[in-house]
Design an enzyme around this catalytic site. Structure first.
Site, PDB file in Angstrom:
ATOM      1  N   LYS A 113     -54.538  37.619 -49.527  1.00 41.40           N
ATOM      2  CA  LYS A 113     -54.755  36.856 -48.289  1.00 41.40           C
ATOM      3  C   LYS A 113     -55.502  37.706 -47.269  1.00 41.40           C
ATOM      4  CE  LYS A 113     -50.770  33.753 -48.532  1.00 41.40           C
ATOM      5  NZ  LYS A 113     -49.486  33.420 -47.939  1.00 41.40           N
ATOM      6  N   LYS A 200     -54.793  29.723 -59.640  1.00 44.49           N
ATOM      7  CA  LYS A 200     -53.655  28.803 -59.473  1.00 44.49           C
ATOM      8  C   LYS A 200     -53.996  27.694 -58.466  1.00 44.49           C
ATOM      9  CE  LYS A 200     -51.144  30.825 -55.763  1.00 44.49           C
ATOM     10  NZ  LYS A 200     -50.027  31.002 -54.970  1.00 44.49           N
ATOM     11  N   LYS A 203     -52.612  25.493 -51.814  1.00 44.56           N
ATOM     12  CA  LYS A 203     -52.854  24.705 -50.603  1.00 44.56           C
ATOM     13  C   LYS A 203     -54.038  25.254 -49.825  1.00 44.56           C
ATOM     14  CE  LYS A 203     -48.116  24.504 -49.771  1.00 44.56           C
ATOM     15  NZ  LYS A 203     -47.030  24.907 -48.923  1.00 44.56           N
TER      16      LYS A 203
HETATM   17  P1  TYM Z   1     -45.452  28.230 -50.803  1.00 43.79           P
HETATM   18  O1  TYM Z   1     -45.334  27.151 -49.807  1.00 43.79           O
HETATM   19  O2  TYM Z   1     -46.759  28.949 -50.942  1.00 43.79           O
HETATM   20  O3  TYM Z   1     -45.051  27.705 -52.253  1.00 43.79           O
HETATM   21  C1  TYM Z   1     -43.862  26.982 -52.428  1.00 43.79           C
HETATM   22  C2  TYM Z   1     -43.381  27.044 -53.868  1.00 43.79           C
HETATM   23  O4  TYM Z   1     -44.375  26.495 -54.742  1.00 43.79           O
HETATM   24  C3  TYM Z   1     -44.644  27.419 -55.792  1.00 43.79           C
HETATM   25  N1  TYM Z   1     -46.051  27.286 -56.175  1.00 43.79           N
HETATM   26  C4  TYM Z   1     -46.466  27.068 -57.427  1.00 43.79           C
HETATM   27  N2  TYM Z   1     -45.787  26.930 -58.585  1.00 43.79           N
HETATM   28  C5  TYM Z   1     -46.513  26.695 -59.689  1.00 43.79           C
HETATM   29  N3  TYM Z   1     -47.877  26.590 -59.712  1.00 43.79           N
HETATM   30  C6  TYM Z   1     -48.582  26.727 -58.569  1.00 43.79           C
HETATM   31  N4  TYM Z   1     -49.906  26.624 -58.578  1.00 43.79           N
HETATM   32  C7  TYM Z   1     -47.876  26.984 -57.353  1.00 43.79           C
HETATM   33  N5  TYM Z   1     -48.250  27.150 -56.060  1.00 43.79           N
HETATM   34  C8  TYM Z   1     -47.122  27.335 -55.358  1.00 43.79           C
HETATM   35  C9  TYM Z   1     -44.350  28.786 -55.193  1.00 43.79           C
HETATM   36  O5  TYM Z   1     -44.105  29.744 -56.197  1.00 43.79           O
HETATM   37  C10 TYM Z   1     -43.139  28.476 -54.359  1.00 43.79           C
HETATM   38  O6  TYM Z   1     -41.972  28.502 -55.150  1.00 43.79           O
HETATM   39  N6  TYM Z   1     -43.260  32.502 -50.159  1.00 43.79           N
HETATM   40  C11 TYM Z   1     -42.833  31.178 -50.553  1.00 43.79           C
HETATM   41  C12 TYM Z   1     -42.032  30.468 -49.479  1.00 43.79           C
HETATM   42  C13 TYM Z   1     -40.733  31.119 -49.168  1.00 43.79           C
HETATM   43  C14 TYM Z   1     -39.605  31.202 -50.014  1.00 43.79           C
HETATM   44  C15 TYM Z   1     -38.589  31.867 -49.260  1.00 43.79           C
HETATM   45  C16 TYM Z   1     -39.383  30.783 -51.318  1.00 43.79           C
HETATM   46  C17 TYM Z   1     -40.383  31.710 -47.982  1.00 43.79           C
HETATM   47  N7  TYM Z   1     -39.077  32.157 -48.024  1.00 43.79           N
HETATM   48  C18 TYM Z   1     -37.344  32.131 -49.818  1.00 43.79           C
HETATM   49  C19 TYM Z   1     -38.113  31.053 -51.858  1.00 43.79           C
HETATM   50  C20 TYM Z   1     -37.119  31.712 -51.132  1.00 43.79           C
HETATM   51  C21 TYM Z   1     -44.060  30.392 -50.967  1.00 43.79           C
HETATM   52  O7  TYM Z   1     -44.769  30.768 -51.830  1.00 43.79           O
HETATM   53  O8  TYM Z   1     -44.305  29.240 -50.377  1.00 43.79           O
END
Ligand code: TYM
Length: 338
Positions: A113, A200, A203
């Protein structure tokens, strides 16, 4: 017997996509039946990159509504907003003070990022994984259902808990923080972009056509799948390293249709893309239809969503506060008198 505890969250940075659903939310829906489940909309994480203030609250409500539409049930789980529980930021600060800077600088997502943002990288972006560790550790979490991309962040949370808190500040025999385990379910763990099978689904990809969002209308889903990158091989197959798009789209078809990889292979092995794509589009549209119907109903009634979030806040706060006090005490901070 006490049930094992689950914690997870998604950032409210726009409409959720198939990766978020298949990698995370769909698994939460199953886990809430057997585990004590806390799910959070992680709005403080969403402001670690430049954001539009006029959108964040709206996206937060919409994300909570998408959790509910996907099947999260407030009778079975606790749903709340991260920024409404101050213990997340407070524990993050305490963990900041014990975590070595060089652990943070090697975080892959930070590096990726930061490269994209050039000079405009906030301290918050570097700190993102520590806030995530705080989220998880506050709830004495056993399992964290996430996609593959979060594995390194989970390892960091464990290392901070074990090496920088438990081993350093343990006074009695009880560990101060519980060590969480990631739960990464292989099939949905890494859904790839529709326009590049080696990247991957994300968003933040500037090209909308790279992802299918849970709320995309049927025509848009059909259009995105029609335009998805393909190759010129004859027939379709899984797991051929030179055909990442074929692997991704077949995998999506398996997940959308609920058919095993074997039966998908049997059905599609001789198909060309022109025959396969409409079938994938149809399976995706009908899988998402019930979610979209529920979402449209829910979002008409933001007061009800807010009521659910308020109740969630009360339940989560109690657990979070107890852990925060435990860590403050272990670190030697003066305790308040009653
Ligand atoms: P975020 O919003 O980027 O993603 C949310 C969840 O979606 C999963 N994910 C995917 N899984 C499979 N294929 C993909 N292409 C893909 N893109 C996203 C992510 O692995 C995630 O599970 N950092 C976290 C948010 C967070 C969090 C936490 C998660 C903040 N605190 C505590 C668990 C526990 C995140 O990636 O958000």
């Amino acid at each position: 017997m006490t049930r094992k505890r689950v914690f997870s969250g998604v950032q409210p940075t726009g409409d959720l996509h198939l990766g978020n659903w298949l990698g995370a939310i769909k698994n939460w829906v199953d886990l809430q039946k057997t585990h004590e489940t806390f799910v959070c909309v992680v709005d403080l994480h969403a402001i670690t990159v430049p954001h539009k203030p006029e959108l964040i609250a709206k996206n937060t409500i919409s994300t909570a509504a998408q959790y509910l539409a996907c099947g999260m049930d407030p009778k079975l789980c606790t749903i709340f907003i991260q920024s409404q529980i101050a213990a997340h930021s407070e524990l993050c600060w305490l963990l900041n003070c014990v975590t070595p800077l060089n652990w943070m600088e090697r975080m892959i997502q930070f590096k990726e990022k930061a490269i994209k943002q050039g000079d405009n990288v906030s301290v918050g972006l570097l700190d993102y994984p520590i806030l995530m560790a705080a989220d998880i550790l506050l709830y004495d979490t056993d399992l964290v259902p996430v996609g593959e991309d979060q594995k390194q962040h989970l390892e960091l949370a464990r290392d901070i808990a074990q090496q920088r808190i438990n081993s350093t500040f343990l006074t009695k025999n009880e560990p101060i923080l519980k060590l969480p385990e990631p739960l990464i379910i292989k099939e949905g763990a890494k859904i790839m972009s529709l326009i590049d099978g080696n990247k991957k689904m994300s968003k933040s990809d500037p090209n909308d056509g790279s992802r299918i969002c849970l709320l995309d209308p049927p025509e848009l889903i059909t259009k995105k799948i029609k335009r998805a990158k393909t190759d010129s091989f004859v027939g379709l197959e899984f797991d051929n390293p030179v055909r990442p798009e074929a692997n991704n789209l077949l995998n999506l078809y398996s997940l959308m249709s609920g058919s095993s990889k074997e039966s998908v292979l049997e059905e599609c092995i001789e198909m060309g893309w022109g025959v396969f794509k409409p079938i994938l589009a149809e399976a995706t549209i009908s899988k998402l239809e019930p979610i979209q119907i529920r979402y449209k109903e829910l979002i008409k009634n933001p007061e009800e969503i807010n009521r659910i979030l308020k109740e969630g806040k009360t339940q989560a706060q109690e657990v979070a506060q107890a852990t925060l006090q435990r860590v403050k005490l272990a670190l030697g901070l003066l305790q308040e008198m009653d």
